[in-house]
Structures are given as structure tokens and as C-alpha cells.
Design an enzyme around this catalytic site. Structure first.
Site, mmCIF file in Angstrom:
data_model
loop_
_atom_site.group_PDB
_atom_site.id
_atom_site.type_symbol
_atom_site.label_atom_id
_atom_site.label_comp_id
_atom_site.label_asym_id
_atom_site.label_seq_id
_atom_site.Cartn_x
_atom_site.Cartn_y
_atom_site.Cartn_z
ATOM 1 N N LYS A 169 0.846 -1.194 0.000
ATOM 2 C CA LYS A 169 0.000 0.000 0.000
ATOM 3 C C LYS A 169 0.885 1.249 0.000
ATOM 4 O O LYS A 169 1.860 1.350 0.745
ATOM 5 C CB LYS A 169 -0.894 -0.010 1.243
ATOM 6 C CG LYS A 169 -2.021 0.993 1.236
ATOM 7 C CD LYS A 169 -2.947 0.742 2.415
ATOM 8 C CE LYS A 169 -4.159 1.655 2.374
ATOM 9 N NZ LYS A 169 -5.071 1.393 3.523
ATOM 10 N N GLU B 55 -19.184 -5.058 10.646
ATOM 11 C CA GLU B 55 -20.067 -4.274 11.512
ATOM 12 C C GLU B 55 -21.130 -5.130 12.193
ATOM 13 O O GLU B 55 -21.481 -4.893 13.357
ATOM 14 C CB GLU B 55 -20.736 -3.160 10.701
ATOM 15 C CG GLU B 55 -19.798 -2.047 10.263
ATOM 16 C CD GLU B 55 -19.038 -2.357 8.982
ATOM 17 O OE1 GLU B 55 -18.198 -1.536 8.577
ATOM 18 O OE2 GLU B 55 -19.280 -3.440 8.399
ATOM 19 N N ARG C 104 -25.287 -1.194 7.844
ATOM 20 C CA ARG C 104 -25.001 -2.605 7.609
ATOM 21 C C ARG C 104 -25.380 -3.479 8.801
ATOM 22 O O ARG C 104 -25.354 -4.700 8.700
ATOM 23 C CB ARG C 104 -23.517 -2.776 7.304
ATOM 24 C CG ARG C 104 -22.995 -1.768 6.299
ATOM 25 C CD ARG C 104 -21.630 -2.110 5.813
ATOM 26 N NE ARG C 104 -21.679 -3.239 4.892
ATOM 27 C CZ ARG C 104 -20.613 -3.727 4.271
ATOM 28 N NH1 ARG C 104 -19.440 -3.200 4.473
ATOM 29 N NH2 ARG C 104 -20.729 -4.741 3.453
#
Length: 604
Positions: free
Chosen positions: A247, A332, A360
Site C-alpha cells: 500500500k 459491523e 449494515r
């Protein structure tokens, strides 16, 4: 800026015709382009720097849009946009009317899924593959690009379970950089580490559920990724191509960023990697300080997050109380029900999410927390209009959703002082769930109350005037309501401005005050349908209050990207617009022969 190779790419076909020796130059030019454009506009820098070679390889092997490319958590699609003819759009990245920071179908035929909530790409791929099989579209292929962080989400596991049963020839490209915002956690992360190191023995997770595994592959070696993807297309079934990437690759400020501040950035100086000038204390930073204070005073308080420890302000709490904070990955639903278990065990969990991601886990909030009347506090960062991230990231649904949950109490602080006070009140609640919501950006200054009336703060009252208009402000729109009151006073209209503090359920004091005024307006930065104003109108109707209640808020629509003040202005949430609406409704009420309410003494 001028690029010798990138400047010749207007679509995937141009990419396919490049000679292999030109590809490293193209990758370098893409990174230079990304750093310049994203640092100038803000956006997701680190994730895109990490997928440059991978995306080049995908567009050289597959034929988009005939082949369907689905990017999970679509913030990693900037390179895809560049290679599909949208380089010029980066001058208006995340500006209203300009290039979206996520895939957007109206931008390009190459954007199939407007995907920015994580862990969904594999489910899309499962359905697409099944549709192609039923329609006889054997010439098409489905490619799902998913990160190791997104793979921690429950939907990804559910989809893998079904993909392995033979949905069709799906290519799952696993972009494994070891992190989402923070390092990827849990047993899956350990499993991927073993695969990267070559120390795993026997069938791996993917093979166990029925997928062919290819890798690990150096995700920055274009030829190696191409070779693996071509091999995957030769296999008649679901395949995982495990690509190991870095990344932020190619930009030292991102590569050396241990706290991953380069994941999503505002405007920064590309040379230094720093934001220009200082900034006011943010809501997130204010909450971070309050949680640290509470952690020292309340050993029963624990905190949970879904792979976003620093973005939601839990890093300071985690540093001081590492055993009392739980990062559960991009999960979540699991986080909410795990919090329910913590509460059942005698603790008070604080679940910290972006408001958009609360969507969610509504079933878990309803059935796993509220049904059991458990003391769980939800802290919702970036509530309301967030701005440049667009429709999937506006946290504008939370009030309407939470308003349906029995026993749920929702607070919306107007300033940092109220944030601290309301957080303490939430954590003192033992009878059921609570939620605290605040927006993205600076926390502003204290807005003192004139008085408090059974939990409702009176912020303004026009003296020596009739009780014409009651303005009920939700959270940070208190300042807007106060300025609107000044404009109305100039027009000779008597105004009372109140802040309910706890906006849901409706405080009976608001019904009492509405009955004393000729007209009531609520002002909120959530959807009007099912929001604070709608709840107040219903409460007034139940109490047979004759005076009208009008809700000012956001429409039940997906709103595009742009600056928060501009979006609020577009939907009538400025002082001038609020005042004009109040004036028009007040004049209508005055001519309808509705009896004027009797005067009320100022509460003490």
C-alpha cells in the site's frame, strides 16, 4: 504535465497494444500522476498507489466492459479510471459535478458497480456468474478485486462459501497488502501471512471451500500477474489469484506511514506529505479525548471498531487501555452482536462507526441489542452530509433507521461541550441502547443555552413578541437555526430556538412548546422521511396539537459528491433558506385564521 506513455492511453485497447518494456514506465507515470492529482484534490492515495501494476495487468488480460470488473471498496479504482479514458477528469476529482472518488456508472461503461461499502464484490460476482450461465453468455468473464481487509467482512465469507459450489468461472483477485486502514487482524490475516511466507501446509482456506488457488504472486510484477490471470481464465471454475502488494508504493510518505494517514487524505503538499496550515479541533479528535478521559474513570467501558481504529478516534483509548479495545475487522454486524455479548457480561461497550456503515448492522441493533434492552452506546462519526465521498458515504440515514428501534435514544451534540455531556449521559444509561452522532469536520465553539427545560436547551427566545415560530435544531444545525432566528426577528417574527439534545425519541417538552407556537420547524441534516421532524410531527398529531410541524432536512434520495456547505444550501439548510421557509409558512398560518397560542412564561 506530459507523459510519454500514459498520454497515449485513452482506453484498455491502447494498453493491450503496449510493448512489455513500456509497462514499467507507464506504472511510474501513473504513480506520478496520482500523487500530483490526489494531493491537490484529496482522496484515496495509498490504496491506489498499491494497485497500479495489478490494474494494468487486469486490463491487459480482460476485455472490459464485456468482461465484468468489480472493485470491492471502490476507492482503489482510480487507476482503473485512468486506464478507461478518464485522466482529464482528475482535475475535478471529488468536486461537485466532477469525477467521483468511487466507481460511478454514469461516468463510464467500465464502471459496473458503484461499490464503496466493503466486502460486497464477491456476492456481486456470484450473481453475475450465475446470470451469465443462465443467459448462455459464455464469452464473458467476471473478475472481482478484493483486499485482504475487505475479506474479513461476513458477506465475503458467505460469498466464498457459494462461489466454491460452482457459480461459474469467476476470477477473484485478492489484493493482499496486509491492511485496510490498520493492519488486517484475526485468523484470516495469520492464514494469509502463512500463504505469503510459503509455510502453510495442506489445503488452504480457498481450496477448502472449493476455489482453485494461484499464488502468491508479486502484485507489482505486471508479467507475473498477467500470467496468473491468463491461467485463471483457462480453468473452468472459481479461482483465487493471490497478489501481494504494498500500500502506498512509490510515494515515500505513504510507504513509511505506520498510521496509514495516506489511506484517505485531504489537500496536502505532495513534497512534504503534510496538510497546509493548522486546523480547528475536529469532532473525531474531541471524541478521542473524551473517550480517553472516560476510560480512566470507568473501567467498565470498552470500545469496538470495524477496522477503523484511528479514523473513529479510538487510537488514544487503545494506547492507554489496549485490553479494552477490540478491532473486529470490516465486520459491523459481528461488532454489534459482540458488543451485545460484552454488555450481557457486565460491561458498557462503545461501538464506534462511520454513520454510513451503521446501515449494515441494523438487524443486529434491533434484535441483538435493543430486544434485550442492553446498554450499548453507538458513536456515529461523519453523520449527515459528509461531502466529497458521495452517496455511499453521506451519513444521512442513521436517524431514520434508529428511529425505528424500540428503546433506542439518540443524541446529537451541537458543540464539544455537549458532546462530553451527552456521552457521559449515554454511558450512564442502563436501560437500553444509546447513540451519539456528529459530523465530519471541525467541532466549532460552544453555543451556550439560555436555560434548560427538562432536558431541552432553550437557545434563543425573542422578547416582547408573540410565540410565532418554534425552531427545533438537531445537533450542529443549531448555529443555522440561531442565525435564521435573527433574520426572522428583523421581519418582526417572534422565534424560539431549542436544541433537544436527545433528538429521538421525542421529548414531551417539544410537544408542549409546539402547542404554544403558531408554527414549528425542525432543522436536521438527515433524511426528512422518518427523521426528527417526522417523529415530532407524529408526536404532535398524537397529542392533537393543531399548529403545523414542518420538517427541513434532506430528501429521500442518493446525494452526489460535493462540499458539505454547498449540499446543505442546495436543500434549504442555510439560515436564509430556513428563515424564508419560516416566513412563508408563518404568513400562511396567519391567514388561515388559526387562533394564536397564548403567551408562555420563560422557563427557568
Amino acid at each position: 504535465m506530459s507523459f510519454s506513455v500514459l498520454g497515449r492511453i485513452t482506453g484498455p485497447e491502447d494498453l493491450k497494444s503496449l510493448r512489455p518494456e513500456h509497462l514499467p514506465t507507464l506504472a511510474d507515470e501513473i504513480r506520478e500522476f496520482l500523487v500530483e492529482k490526489v494531493c491537490a484534490a484529496g482522496g484515496h492515495l495509498g490504496p491506489n498507489l498499491g494497485v497500479v501494476e495489478l490494474t494494468i495487468a487486469l486490463h491487459r488480460v480482460f476485455d472490459s466492459p464485456t468482461d465484468r470488473l468489480v472493485f470491492d471498496t471502490g476507492h482503489q479504482s482510480y487507476v482503473h479510471k485512468m486506464l478507461t479514458g478518464r485522466q482529464a477528469g482528475f482535475d475535478s476529482l471529488r468536486v461537485a459535478g466532477g469525477l467521483s472518488g468511487y466507481p460511478l456508472r454514469e461516468e463510464s461503461e467500465h464502471d459496473l458497480v458503484e461499490n464503496s461499502h466493503a466486502s460486497t464484490a464477491l456476492s456481486y460476482a456470484d450473481g453475475l456468474a450465475k446470470a451469465q450461465r443462465l443467459l448462455g453468455e459464455d464469452h464473458r468473464r467476471v473478475v472481482a478485486v478484493i483486499g485482504d481487509g475487505a475479506l474479513t467482512g461476513g458477506m465475503a465469507w458467505e460469498a466464498l462459501n457459494n462461489l466454491g459450489r460452482g457459480a461459474g468461472p469467476v476470477v477473484v483477485v485478492l489484493n493482499d497488502n496486509g491492511r485496510s486502514y490498520d493492519p488486517t487482524i484475526g485468523g484470516l490475516a495469520e492464514h494469509l501471512t502463512a500463504l505469503r511466507a510459503g509455510t502453510h501446509r495442506g489445503p488452504n482456506l480457498f481450496e477448502t471451500v472449493g476455489l482453485t488457488y494461484l499464488g502468491p504472486v508479486d502484485g507489482h510484477d505486471i508479467a507475473a500477474v498477467e500470467q496468473a490471470c491468463r491461467r485463471a481464465t483457462e480453468l473452468d471454475g472459481p479461482v483465487v489469484v493471490h497478489c501481494v502488494t504494498e500500500k502506498g508504493r512509490g510515494y515515500p510518505h505513504a510507504e513509511n506511514d505506520e498510521n496509514d494517514r495516506m489511506h484517505g487524505i485531504g489537500v496536502i503538499d505532495a513534497a512534504t506529505g503534510r496538510s497546509p496550515g493548522g486546523s480547528a479541533p475536529s469532532w473525531t479528535g474531541t471524541f478521542a479525548g473524551e473517550m480517553e478521559r472516560i476510560g480512566a474513570a470507568r473501567p467498565d467501558v470498552v470500545a469496538l471498531t470495524a477496522a477503523m481504529l484511528r479514523p473513529v478516534g479510538l487510537h488514544r483509548f487503545a494506547q492507554r487501555f489496549p485490553d479494552r479495545v477490540f478491532d473486529l475487522g470490516i465486520a459491523e454486524q459481528h461488532a454489534v452482536t459482540s458488543a451485545a455479548g460484552l454488555a450481557m457480561g457486565g460491561l458498557h461497550p462503545v461501538v464506534c462507526l462511520y454513520a454510513t456503515f451503521l446501515n449494515r448492522a441494523v438487524d443486529q441493533i434491533m434484535m441483538d441489542v435493543a430486544l434485550h434492552e442492553l446498554p450499548v452506546t453507538f458513536v456515529l462519526d461523519r453523520a449527515g452530509v459528509t461531502g466529497p465521498d458521495g452517496p455511499s458515504h453521506h451519513g444521512m440515514w442513521d436517524l431514520a433507521l434508529l428511529g425505528t428501534v424500540p428503546g433506542m435514544r439518540v443524541a446529537s451534540p451541537r458543540d464539544p461541550v455537549q458532546l462530553a455531556e451527552l456521552l457521559d449521559e449515554a454511558l450512564d444509561t442502563r436501560s437500553g441502547p444509546t447513540a451519539l452522532r456528529f459530523p465530519k469536520g471541525g467541532a466549532g465553539v460552544e453555543i451556550p443555552a439560555l436555560s434548560r427545560m427538562e432536558g431541552v436547551d432553550i437557545l434563543h427566545r425573542t422578547r416582547s413578541r408573540p410565540l410565532d415560530v418554534l425552531l427545533v435544531s438537531a445537533g450542529v444545525l443549531a448555529g443555522t437555526a440561531l442565525r435564521a432566528a435573527e433574520l426572522l426577528a428583523d421581519e418582526g417574527v417572534g422565534v424560539t430556538v431549542v436544541d433537544p439534545r436527545w433528538v429521538l425519541p421525542v421529548n414531551p417538552v417539544l410537544v408542549h412548546l409546539a402547542a404554544r407556537h403558531r408554527l414549528t420547524l425542525s432543522v436536521e441534516d438527515g433524511v426528512r422521511t422518518g427523521g426528527v421532524g417526522a417523529a415530532l410531527a407524529q408526536a404532535c398529531a398524537d397529542a392533537r396539537v393543531p399548529a403545523p410541524v414542518h420538517a427541513l432536512g434532506l430528501p429521500r434520495e442518493f446525494l452526489g459528491h460535493g462540499e458539505r456547505p454547498d449540499i446543505l444550501a442546495e436543500h434549504g439548510l442555510t439560515p436564509r433558506s430556513v428563515a424564508d421557509t419560516a416566513l412563508a409558512l408563518h404568513h400562511a398560518a396567519a391567514t388561515s385564521h388559526t387562533p394564536a397560542p397564548r403567551r408562555e412564561r420563560t422557563p427557568r
